[in-house]
Design a protein around this motif. Structure first.
Motif, PDB file in Angstrom:
ATOM      1  N   ILE A 106      45.913  59.901  25.655  1.00 33.51           N
ATOM      2  CA  ILE A 106      44.746  59.226  26.230  1.00 33.51           C
ATOM      3  C   ILE A 106      43.501  59.706  25.492  1.00 33.51           C
ATOM      4  N   TYR A 107      42.636  58.763  25.152  1.00 29.23           N
ATOM      5  CA  TYR A 107      41.357  59.098  24.526  1.00 29.23           C
ATOM      6  C   TYR A 107      40.235  58.600  25.430  1.00 29.23           C
ATOM      7  N   GLU A 108      39.226  59.460  25.589  1.00 33.27           N
ATOM      8  CA  GLU A 108      38.017  59.080  26.296  1.00 33.27           C
ATOM      9  C   GLU A 108      36.833  59.210  25.352  1.00 33.27           C
ATOM     10  N   ASP A 168      29.454  51.748  26.853  1.00 31.48           N
ATOM     11  CA  ASP A 168      28.926  53.096  27.087  1.00 31.48           C
ATOM     12  C   ASP A 168      30.055  54.098  27.276  1.00 31.48           C
ATOM     13  N   PHE A 169      31.187  53.624  27.815  1.00 35.04           N
ATOM     14  CA  PHE A 169      32.324  54.504  28.076  1.00 35.04           C
ATOM     15  C   PHE A 169      33.601  53.734  27.776  1.00 35.04           C
ATOM     16  N   ILE A 196      42.944  49.429  26.824  1.00 39.04           N
ATOM     17  CA  ILE A 196      41.684  50.143  26.756  1.00 39.04           C
ATOM     18  C   ILE A 196      40.794  49.669  27.897  1.00 39.04           C
ATOM     19  N   TYR A 197      40.149  50.617  28.518  1.00 36.30           N
ATOM     20  CA  TYR A 197      39.228  50.340  29.618  1.00 36.30           C
ATOM     21  C   TYR A 197      37.807  50.601  29.127  1.00 36.30           C
ATOM     22  N   LEU A 198      36.896  49.653  29.386  1.00 30.26           N
ATOM     23  CA  LEU A 198      35.513  49.737  28.930  1.00 30.26           C
ATOM     24  C   LEU A 198      34.590  49.620  30.132  1.00 30.26           C
ATOM     25  N   ARG A 199      33.474  50.360  30.085  1.00 33.35           N
ATOM     26  CA  ARG A 199      32.519  50.312  31.179  1.00 33.35           C
ATOM     27  C   ARG A 199      31.102  50.478  30.644  1.00 33.35           C
ATOM     28  N   GLY A 200      30.190  49.682  31.166  1.00 29.92           N
ATOM     29  CA  GLY A 200      28.780  49.805  30.821  1.00 29.92           C
ATOM     30  C   GLY A 200      28.410  49.103  29.527  1.00 29.92           C
ATOM     31  N   ASN A 201      27.598  48.039  29.632  1.00 28.14           N
ATOM     32  CA  ASN A 201      27.115  47.285  28.461  1.00 28.14           C
ATOM     33  C   ASN A 201      28.248  46.917  27.515  1.00 28.14           C
ATOM     34  N   VAL A 202      29.283  46.333  28.085  1.00 27.37           N
ATOM     35  CA  VAL A 202      30.454  45.978  27.292  1.00 27.37           C
ATOM     36  C   VAL A 202      30.127  44.746  26.429  1.00 27.37           C
ATOM     37  N   ALA A 203      30.398  44.844  25.137  1.00 28.78           N
ATOM     38  CA  ALA A 203      30.229  43.720  24.206  1.00 28.78           C
ATOM     39  C   ALA A 203      31.446  43.683  23.303  1.00 28.78           C
ATOM     40  N   VAL A 204      32.098  42.543  23.251  1.00 30.04           N
ATOM     41  CA  VAL A 204      33.359  42.424  22.523  1.00 30.04           C
ATOM     42  C   VAL A 204      33.283  41.215  21.598  1.00 30.04           C
ATOM     43  N   LYS A 205      33.658  41.425  20.356  1.00 29.73           N
ATOM     44  CA  LYS A 205      33.849  40.326  19.401  1.00 29.73           C
ATOM     45  C   LYS A 205      35.326  40.312  19.060  1.00 29.73           C
ATOM     46  N   LYS A 247      30.809  39.525  26.879  1.00 27.42           N
ATOM     47  CA  LYS A 247      29.968  40.573  27.434  1.00 27.42           C
ATOM     48  C   LYS A 247      30.327  40.767  28.898  1.00 27.42           C
ATOM     49  N   ALA A 248      30.233  42.042  29.408  1.00 29.66           N
ATOM     50  CA  ALA A 248      30.553  42.343  30.799  1.00 29.66           C
ATOM     51  C   ALA A 248      30.041  43.733  31.128  1.00 29.66           C
ATOM     52  N   GLN A 249      30.134  44.086  32.388  1.00 28.56           N
ATOM     53  CA  GLN A 249      29.825  45.447  32.807  1.00 28.56           C
ATOM     54  C   GLN A 249      31.082  46.311  32.855  1.00 28.56           C
TER      55      GLN A 249
END
Length: 811
Positions: free
Chosen positions: A90-92, A109-110, A120-129, A136-138
């Motif tokens: 696991i990587y954080e 952000d995380f 992969i889990y993403l949180r905060g100002n999520v931007a994906v291409k 985009k999401a939170q």
């Protein structure tokens, strides 16, 4: 797919297992095991183990996974802080997290990445291409191996279509398919879009279709229209679907609703089905078919049909142009089309034209809108670089095959001309004297040297064989031959070009009406009973010209090559040239009244003229700074040089020796001098030009013709043109014009400020003290929509139209 997503998307999945465990007597075990299993799975995907012990901390690392196609796949991860947990399974990462591979990129952000599941889990100002779209999401989760996942309060921007999809929860499925819950679709930017589509649920396939359930169309936050189901295209490529409707009203047609449907058959074929509901006239249906299977093959075919509720049974009724004609038919139609083809041997080309109409009023009445004459004429010229005949002309259909060699050319074709003023209560079609050319063959010898290497003798020729037929009047064959020999003499002081030619024609007349001869004015007169005629008319022409020229250098400050001077320019020189020209042309005078009249080749005007002209041209030389981008993306300033004719002034006249020798007639005195033409064009910039053409009769000092105009065009604010036309009445030996023509016109397309656009056109008959046309259009161009309306007043009709275009929908 996470377990919570699986239950959300397939509710029958959980009920099936509940029934299974209950019937098996294991319901108690289920209530004990299932929460633990869900907690384990959710913790596996979203949460780390309780208080994991960091193994390593760094700002850059690589994430490796196995891929069935590519073997080992490497993702690059960078962040302010990166921790490896649980023996590097696991990587954080925290702070400015960027995970990338090729063109795919994830930012947050995380982030927490699970090596075993490749999630992969993403949180905060999520931007994906990922792929072709921006997300985009939170909060979000993604399976990096299968490119699936979910977003919370997510936004998907489809750049190709410039469409924005939002949802409280967004599922990304395999193959660029998205599910949205509490969805909103728009092409507008901002928190409160100018227009949007909202839905309880939506499924969108990129470069496919968007399906919305319990949908509504909104303006700002107000729902305007609701529908249980809506299907929209979400493609960047051509797609089938309804286009935006057009609303209009006119005093003749009443309220009109026009709804087109576009069918994209494939990449090179499409059909637009048009339906117009006219309250006062009925329903007009039709279609436009277009095909472009290659760059050299193009086809356009269109047809419209109307069962009209009105007809005209009395010549006293108010009609277009006051032509005193009737229209007794109710069935009305217009069929048109064009085609350009390369045959199996690409040196052979085929061109076809089709243009037939039900009556003389159709194109006059229906000239506006998608199915109208004006738009069809513009579209035809844009596709094939040739025009449909004007509204009030005879309709021309035909086909021609052609080929060119180095010095030779050949074509053959058929032409059918429809006189739209016949029938429907007017002159009987049995009295039609319209000429049909079925067929025509032409051969060309292009101008060139008779003997290679001997430039003082050139030749060209044109030959034609035609057969003409018609309902009433002479019919038969005609053979034309027109050879010319040219002697060009050129030197540094000028040129003298002489030519000699013969226009030979041979006729074979047949049918019961062979003894009727048609004059130029279309009247039939009794002729002799010969069935064969011929004509031989020699012609001679000699012309000489020269040029005097001087270049003036201008004092100027050279422009510095830098980005700040981009677009700046300076005049560096002027070139003035004077081009005198004088010539003589002689075409023998032969009485041709005994010949049938099919077209202008049958009545060659005799000539014995001296013509002369002087042309002044002032050309400016300009240096201009432009900025280009090199291969590295750097801006490189360059100095360009261009030229523009800022002033052109021509004076032209001729002297008719035959007219000077004509026997004196008290009613028509001799007028050997033609009108003196002065032709002036001033273009100080490429954005502005003024022209003035005046024809003066030197015999009596009278202005006989005038064409004046001005045009201003600039990309930032639009274009404006205005003109004045005058034709005097004439009563001369060679010229007759019973009525004076005197009118002005103006038209423009102007950007009047911000997103507002204004268009107008105006024409007035000064002699008749009546407005020919008054029309004004206003439009508003927004980032995500365009709306325009037009109001027009013509002598016999007033009309109003409204058109709305939504970006990304129905274009």
């Amino acid at each position: 797919m996470p377990i919570k997503s699986l239950f959300k998307y397939s509710p029958s999945f959980s009920s099936f297992f509940l029934r299974f465990f209950k019937q098996s007597g294991l319901l108690l075990l289920t209530f004990l095991v299932l929460p633990v299993s869900l907690a384990f799975a959710k913790g596996r995907l979203i949460k780390s183990y309780t208080e994991p012990k960091p193994i390593v901390s760094q700002t850059m690392t690589t994430l490796k996974m196995l891929d069935d196609e590519d073997g080992e796949v490497v993702w690059n991860l960078s962040a302010d802080k990166v921790n490896s947990l649980n023996e590097a399974n696991i990587y954080e990462a925290e702070g400015h997290v960027v995970i990338s591979r090729g063109n795919d990129r994830l930012e947050a952000d995380f982030a927490r990445y699970f090596m075993d599941t490749k999630w992969i889990y993403l949180r905060g100002n999520v931007a994906v291409k990922m792929g072709r779209d921006d997300l985009k999401a939170q909060e979000a989760e993604f399976d990096l191996a299968n490119r699936t996942g979910w977003l919370k309060d997510g936004t998907v921007f489809m750049a190709d279509q410039h469409l924005i999809f939002k949802g409280e929860q967004v599922q990304k499925h395999t193959g660029d398919v998205y599910s949205f819950y509490n969805a909103r679709l728009t092409a507008c930017e901002g928190d409160v879009p100018a227009w949007s589509l909202s839905a309880e649920e939506a499924v969108v396939e990129v470069d496919g279709y968007a399906r919305l359930w319990d949908a509504s169309f909104n303006i700002k936050d107000t729902s305007i229209v609701k529908t249980p189901v809506m299907i929209l295209p979400a493609k960047k490529t051509r797609q089938s679907g309804f286009l935006m409707p057009h609303l209009s009203y006119s005093t003749r047609n009443g309220a009109t609703y026009s709804q087109p449907y576009f069918w994209a058959i494939d990449d090179s074929h499409d059909v637009t089905v048009n339906t117009s509901f006219m309250l006062e006239r009925g329903v007009m249906g039709g279609f436009d078919y277009r095909a472009a299977p290659s760059t050299h093959d193009n086809v356009w075919f269109a047809a419209d049909f109307l069962q009209d509720a009105k007809n005209v049974t009395s010549p006293a009724s108010t009609l277009y142009r006051g032509d005193n004609l009737m229209r007794t038919n109710y069935d009305r139609w217009w069929i048109r089309g064009m085609g350009d083809f390369l045959l199996e041997d690409p040196r052979w080309r085929l061109k076809t034209d089709l243009d037939l109409v039900s009556d003389q009023e159709y194109l006059q009445e229906f000239k506006r809108g998608r199915q109208g004459f004006d738009r069809n004429q513009n579209d035809a010229f844009g596709m094939f670089s040739r025009d449909l005949a004007e509204k009030d002309d005879k309709r021309v259909s035909g086909a021609m095959i052609e080929r060119d060699w180095e010095r030779f050319g050949f074509n053959a074709g058929l032409t059918y001309t429809q006189n739209q003023y016949l029938g429907n209560g007017n002159m009987a079609r049995s009295q039609d004297t319209t000429v049909q050319e079925l067929p025509e063959m032409n051969a060309f010898l292009y101008r060139g040297e008779v003997i290679d290497g001997f430039p003082l003798l050139e030749a060209e020729a044109h030959g034609q064989i035609s057969y003409f037929t018609r309902t009433k009047g002479p019919k038969g064959s005609r053979a034309l031959l027109h050879p010319r020999v040219i002697v060009p003499l050129t030197s540094e002081y000028g040129s003298i070009i002489g030519s000699f030619g013969i226009q030979q024609a041979n006729y074979g007349t047949e049918g019961n009406d062979y003894s009727w001869i048609e004059g130029i004015d279309g009247t039939l007169t009794k002729g002799d009973k010969a069935t064969r005629y011929n004509r031989t008319i020699p012609e001679f022409d000699i012309a000489s010209s020269t040029e005097f020229m001087r270049v003036f250098s201008l004092d100027y400050t050279p422009l510095e090559l830098n980005e700040k001077n981009a677009g700046e320019s300076v005049w560096t020189g002027l070139r003035h040239s004077v081009q005198p020209r004088v010539g003589y042309k002689n075409v023998a005078n032969e009485n041709q009244n005994r010949l049938p009249y099919y077209d202008d080749y049958d009545r060659l005007e005799p000539r014995n003229d001296i013509y002369y002209s002087v042309t002044n041209v002032l050309t400016r030389k300009r240096e201009r700074v432009s900025v280009k981008t090199d291969k590295k993306g750097e801006l490189i300033p360059e100095l360009e040089t261009d030229y523009l004719d800022v002033l052109r002034f021509r004076v032209e006249q001729s002297y008719d020796i035959r007219e000077a020798d004509r026997d004196y007639d008290k009613e028509y005195p001799r007028r050997p001098f033609s009108d003196l033409l002065t032709d002036l064009t001033v273009s100080p910039t490429e954005y502005f030009s003024v022209y003035s053409k005046l024809w003066w009769s030197t015999e009596d000092g009278k202005l006989t013709r005038s064409d004046q105009g001005v045009r201003i065009s600039y990309a930032d604010w639009g274009s404006l043109s205005s003109g004045y036309f005058y034709r005097s009445d004439l009563d001369e030996y060679k010229r007759q014009r019973p009525d004076e023509v005197n009118y002005i016109y103006a038209s423009g397309d102007l950007n009047v400020g911000g997103p507002w656009w204004l268009g107008f056109s105006y024409a007035r008959d000064i002699e008749g003290s009546a407005d020919i046309e008054k029309a004004v259009a206003i439009g508003y161009r927004h980032q995500c929509f365009f709306i325009s309306s037009e109001f027009a007043i013509e002598p016999d009709e007033k009309s109003f139209g409204l058109f709305i275009e939504l970006a990304g929908l129905g274009e």
